[in-house]
Design an enzyme around this catalytic site. Sequence first.
Site, mmCIF file in Angstrom:
data_model
loop_
_atom_site.group_PDB
_atom_site.id
_atom_site.type_symbol
_atom_site.label_atom_id
_atom_site.label_comp_id
_atom_site.label_asym_id
_atom_site.label_seq_id
_atom_site.Cartn_x
_atom_site.Cartn_y
_atom_site.Cartn_z
ATOM 1 N N TYR A 183 9.698 -1.084 -4.010
ATOM 2 C CA TYR A 183 9.142 -1.747 -2.833
ATOM 3 C C TYR A 183 7.877 -2.516 -3.190
ATOM 4 O O TYR A 183 7.734 -3.700 -2.860
ATOM 5 C CB TYR A 183 8.840 -0.700 -1.765
ATOM 6 C CG TYR A 183 8.276 -1.249 -0.480
ATOM 7 C CD1 TYR A 183 9.109 -1.867 0.450
ATOM 8 C CD2 TYR A 183 6.926 -1.125 -0.177
ATOM 9 C CE1 TYR A 183 8.603 -2.352 1.643
ATOM 10 C CE2 TYR A 183 6.410 -1.608 1.013
ATOM 11 C CZ TYR A 183 7.255 -2.229 1.919
ATOM 12 O OH TYR A 183 6.739 -2.711 3.102
ATOM 13 N N SER B 152 2.981 -6.396 1.937
ATOM 14 C CA SER B 152 2.499 -5.018 2.079
ATOM 15 C C SER B 152 1.257 -4.838 1.225
ATOM 16 O O SER B 152 1.137 -5.462 0.163
ATOM 17 C CB SER B 152 3.575 -4.023 1.629
ATOM 18 O OG SER B 152 3.051 -2.705 1.536
#
Length: 259
Positions: free
Chosen positions: A153, A140
């Site tokens: 995350y 990401s």
Amino acid sequence: MSAGLDGRFALVTGAGRGIGAAVAAALVEEGARVLATDLDPAGVRSLAARYPGRVTARALDVTDAAAVDTLVDAAEQESGPLDIVVNVAGILRSSEVVDLTEEDWAATFAVNTNGVFHVSRAAARRMTERGAGSIVTVASNAAGVPRAGMAAYAASKAAAVMFTRCLGLEVAARGVRCNTVSPGSTLTDMQRALWNGDAEAAARRVVEGDLATHRTGIPLGRIAEPADVADAVVFLVSDRARHITMHDLYVDGGATLRA
């Protein structure tokens, strides 16, 4: 131009929906055979029905190292050597750090980091013996740019990126390439779960940016489709990327300004 994946055998985790499903489909369209795995097998079964004889569906919990090794062993015995592995399985539990529970922190790392380790290790052990293979981890852009409410995350994805780069260094001399693809906002269930209220307005804020959360917006003016990420993966696993390893390819429309 074709990616030239005819006859190659690929394992894709998190293939039940979203980016994982798009990656599996793109690999099949380029000629590969795909072992599509997911914790929830319903999505991968649908994928197998869509591509009979080209996709095999299996349930897999990537947090279970023994289950990963068993599946990889069985896959190679039944279908031949794995040429390609794509780590897509991931979860997002959003929370400000002061409210983040130990359970959510641990669960996030169990899937997003430990899962990448388990699958990549199992594949690398076999690929290095054969002197060929390609491993791609879908990470990401949050791994490189702080995001409010996404500490677990972002940290887990940053760990996965560096792990994949270190693995790539270790196995390069034995013919195995390891790269990461780092998407930004992408139209998936995970993205939509972050939106409160009017989805159209929420999507517009993603594209335009949000000063309140220190987001810059997306210079290209659109949110990615899963296929945009899948195309990047297909390139990296193909021979067109044969001299690329330990690379982190951002697919975010310029959202991070590559900061």
